[in-house]
Every structure is written in C-alpha cells, then in structure tokens.
Design a protein around this motif. Structure first.
Motif, PDB file in Angstrom:
ATOM      1  N   HIS A 127       0.835  -1.204   0.000  1.00  0.00           N
ATOM      2  CA  HIS A 127       0.000   0.000   0.000  1.00  0.00           C
ATOM      3  C   HIS A 127       0.873   1.259   0.000  1.00  0.00           C
ATOM      4  O   HIS A 127       0.638   2.189  -0.779  1.00  0.00           O
ATOM      5  CB  HIS A 127      -0.923  -0.035   1.214  1.00  0.00           C
ATOM      6  N   GLU A 128       1.886   1.271   0.844  1.00  0.00           N
ATOM      7  CA  GLU A 128       2.772   2.450   0.921  1.00  0.00           C
ATOM      8  C   GLU A 128       3.601   2.594  -0.355  1.00  0.00           C
ATOM      9  O   GLU A 128       3.814   3.706  -0.838  1.00  0.00           O
ATOM     10  CB  GLU A 128       3.682   2.363   2.147  1.00  0.00           C
ATOM     11  N   HIS A 131       1.545   4.279  -2.941  1.00  0.00           N
ATOM     12  CA  HIS A 131       1.496   5.741  -2.767  1.00  0.00           C
ATOM     13  C   HIS A 131       2.726   6.392  -3.410  1.00  0.00           C
ATOM     14  O   HIS A 131       2.651   7.470  -3.973  1.00  0.00           O
ATOM     15  CB  HIS A 131       1.457   6.118  -1.278  1.00  0.00           C
ATOM     16  N   PHE A 180      -3.776  11.427   2.825  1.00  0.00           N
ATOM     17  CA  PHE A 180      -4.060  11.225   1.408  1.00  0.00           C
ATOM     18  C   PHE A 180      -5.554  11.407   1.170  1.00  0.00           C
ATOM     19  O   PHE A 180      -6.351  11.256   2.083  1.00  0.00           O
ATOM     20  CB  PHE A 180      -3.645   9.804   1.003  1.00  0.00           C
ATOM     21  N   GLU A 185      -6.269   6.964  -1.798  1.00  0.00           N
ATOM     22  CA  GLU A 185      -6.333   5.729  -1.015  1.00  0.00           C
ATOM     23  C   GLU A 185      -6.870   4.576  -1.849  1.00  0.00           C
ATOM     24  O   GLU A 185      -6.357   3.456  -1.785  1.00  0.00           O
ATOM     25  CB  GLU A 185      -7.192   5.916   0.232  1.00  0.00           C
ATOM     26  N   HIS A 234      -4.689   8.012   6.911  1.00  0.00           N
ATOM     27  CA  HIS A 234      -5.250   7.053   5.948  1.00  0.00           C
ATOM     28  C   HIS A 234      -6.749   6.925   6.198  1.00  0.00           C
ATOM     29  O   HIS A 234      -7.198   5.980   6.841  1.00  0.00           O
ATOM     30  CB  HIS A 234      -4.562   5.690   6.069  1.00  0.00           C
TER      31      HIS A 234
HETATM   32 ZN   LIG Z   1      -2.786   5.062   2.191  1.00  0.00          ZN
END
Ligand SMILES: [Zn+2]
Length: 385
Positions: A127-128, A131, A180, A185, A234
């Motif tokens: 997930h990171e 981003h 974010f 997201e 988040h």
């Molecule tokens: Zn996130």
C-alpha cells in the motif's frame, strides 16, 4: 436467488465502479530520478539531508535478523523498485509505515507487533509503495513543503518518531497535511493489492490487516485510548476494507502461497521483550490488552504474554491491579521459563504488601537467574534489609 447473493452482486458492482474509476498504472518508473526542476530537486535534497540524520538516530533498530526480514519483504513486494528504496526500522510503539518521494521508507516497530503475518506486513508495504509509485507521496510532500515548510514537517516528524505517542491534538495539523485523499487511497489500495498478489502473498491480507487495526481501535475507544495517528493520515479505512475484501475474496488462492508465519513469529519473538516494553510505556491499556490477546492467538510464548499482562497491571496500578499483576507474574513463573524480571517484579509487589519473606525469596531467584542484572546492587540492598 437469495437476497444475500444480490447483496454480494451489488457490492461487486459498487466495488468495480469505484475501482474502475481509479487509474492504477504507476507514474513513477523504477530508477526514477527527480525532474530537473528546482522544486522537486530541492525537495529531494531536503529529504536526503533528513535521511542522513535518520541514519544516526539512536532509535534505529539494528537487529540484523529483523532488518533482513523487513528488507526482504519490501524487496519481494517492490520488485524492480527495490534498488531505489532504503528501509529504516524505527523503535516506536505506534502503527506506521511511510515512504518519502526520495525512496526513504520508514517502518515503526509498532507495525511489526500489530501485523498477524508476513502477508499482512507485505500488504502494508504494498500500500505504501503504491502511494510512492503513483506519485502521491511526491504530491503530498510538495504540498507540505509549499504550505508549512518541510523543516516543520520533518522536525515534527522527528517528534513523532521520538515522542512515542505525542498528544494527537498537537499532531493534528501535521497529520491532516499528510493525509491522502480518498481517491489516492482507493488507487493505493488497488495497486498495493496487486503488488501483494504478484509477489505471491495471500491477497486476503490486503484487508485482514485493516480488520485487526479496526478491532484495536474499538478496544481503544472502550478504554478511552487515543486513536492511532495512522487512522488520520489514511482515512475511510472501513469503506476501503469492504472494497478490498470484495476484490480479494474473488481472487484465486495463490499457487505457491507463502505461509511464512514461522519467520514472522520468530523475528517477533526475538525482539518481543523490548518491543512490548515500549508498548507498556505508552500507558494505552486498551491497546496493550488487545495486543496481548492477539499475540497469544498467534502463538507467542505464554510465559511472555503472562509477564507483560503483569507489567500492564502493575503500571496501571488501579484498584485490584496489584492482585491482577501478581496473579499474572505467577502464571508466567509456573510455565518454568518466565523472564527473570517476573520474579523481581512479583518480589516488589510482595514487599509492598508487607510479605518480606516471600519478597526476599523472589529477589534471590531473580539474582540467581540474572546474575549480571544492572539493578543487582539495589536488589542486594533489599535482601540485606
Ligand atoms: Zn494510504
């Protein structure tokens, strides 16, 4: 055709619509260097400078086994991006992972005591990373640099890193600046889940990791602990969890599923004592209690679980907590391999209760088990009294 089926179909359509709208092709290619404009170059330079100071931080965890484990998970997920990333594991009991546009990735130890498996750790990393590859991190840091200055961010960031749990109120502005958007997201969820799947991990970890985080938040609300800062940066985790679950449950089981639960547990166990001491020091009893129950389910040594339950009650020191702590230490001792500190701390409780003989006996056991203890002189003083 039951209504449950219709509901599922409806959710699928809904999730499909949300996700179809999100462009999911990475914008930052592997080997990326900052664009030749002064703005982005300057941002990188400032981040590189910060990273230099981070390298000297006393909070960096230098345990080789833990670092090798986290790096390995990051590289499996990152694939071609792996050479662009530097991973720093920082000793902090909060749940956090972040990636800066220059490739600096920071993982807090609080994340490691919260994920239930290597797959779940990989899910957060994916997930990171998303981003980062979607250039969200670049936009985010640019925005912060333009509005409040990166210096403020990084110095407060250092406070976040060093201050264990800083009061949420002081951090609110910073965290809001770092948050974010929902669109970002959704994009990071989708792309991150694909990274997870491509690396051979269990796609379901993409949502189970948030399920347990939400369960902890519920336990924290009951105990009136503050929310985790991560929940603020988040947003909308509940809605996202639903979309991820719909997606993941429709995926085939991974062909060669990596069930490396053992590796995760081994690494966690190696550092459990230090990491849980940090958690105890936060005085967030709802969270600590929740985590201990979870660790017991994951197979962490019952002696350690019981010892830290004792630590939690002893520190809280409310009505009846002395008895609860004594009971927990005793439970640890009965396993036959309790940490020596269980004897010492039970000794303190007995001393406080006026039971000098038992205290003396427990202190002697402690010194026999830990002859090089740093508090030996003090314990010997008690023994002589
Ligand atoms: Zn996130």
């Amino acid at each position: 055709m039951g209504s449950r089926w219709l509901l599922r179909l409806g959710l699928l359509v809904l999730a499909g619509a949300t996700w179809a709208a999100a462009p999911t092709e990475p914008r930052i290619p592997p080997g990326y260097q900052p664009a030749d404009d002064r703005d982005e170059r300057g941002l990188w330079d400032e981040l590189d400078e910060y990273e230099q100071s981070l390298r000297r931080s006393p909070l960096l965890v230098d345990d080789p086994q833990l670092n090798a484990y986290v790096r390995d998970v990051v590289c499996r997920i990152a694939g071609d991006y792996c050479p662009d990333l530097r991973v720093y594991v920082l000793r902090n009991p909060g749940f956090n992972a972040m990636m800066a546009p220059n490739g600096m990735m920071v993982v807090w130890t609080g994340l490691l005591i919260r994920v239930g498996s290597e797959d779940e750790l990989a899910a957060v990393v994916g997930h990171e990373l998303a981003h980062y590859t979607m250039a969200h991190s670049l936009q985010q840091f640019r925005h912060v640099r333009a509005t409040m200055g990166l210096g403020t961010l990084l110095s407060t960031g250092v406070a976040v890193v060093t201050g264990v749990f800083a009061p949420i109120g002081e951090l609110a502005a910073l965290l809001d600046a770092l948050a974010f958007s929902r669109k970002q997201e959704a994009e990071a969820d989708l792309l991150g889940a694909r990274y997870l799947q491509a690396a051979g991990y269990d796609p379901r970890a993409s949502y189970t990791v948030w399920e347990s985080l939400l369960a902890e938040e519920e336990a924290a609300v009951v105990a009136r602990d503050e929310p985790l800062p991560f929940m603020r940066t988040h947003p909308a985790i509940r809605d996202r969890l639903q979309a991820l679950q719909t997606w993941a449950d429709a995926q085939p089981a991974p062909a060669a599923r990596r069930t490396r639960q053992d590796r995760h547990r081994r690494v966690l166990t190696g550092l459990y004592f230090e990491l849980m001491e940090d958690q105890i020091d936060t005085n967030r009893y709802g969270r600590t209690s929740f985590l201990l129950e979870r660790h017991a389910e994951l197979g962490v040594d019952p002696a350690l679980i019981a010892f830290f339950r004792g630590e939690m009650y002893r520190q809280r020191a409310g009505d009846g907590d002395g008895e609860r702590a004594a009971e927990a230490y005793l439970e640890a001792i009965k396993t036959g391999h309790a940490p020596p500190e269980a004897f010492r701390n039970l000794g303190y409780l007995k001393l406080k209760a006026g039971d000098r003989d038992t205290a003396r006996q427990l202190f002697s056991y402690y010194l026999a088990l830990a002859p090089k203890a740093s508090d030996r002189a003090m314990i010997e003083f008690y023994l002589e009294e």
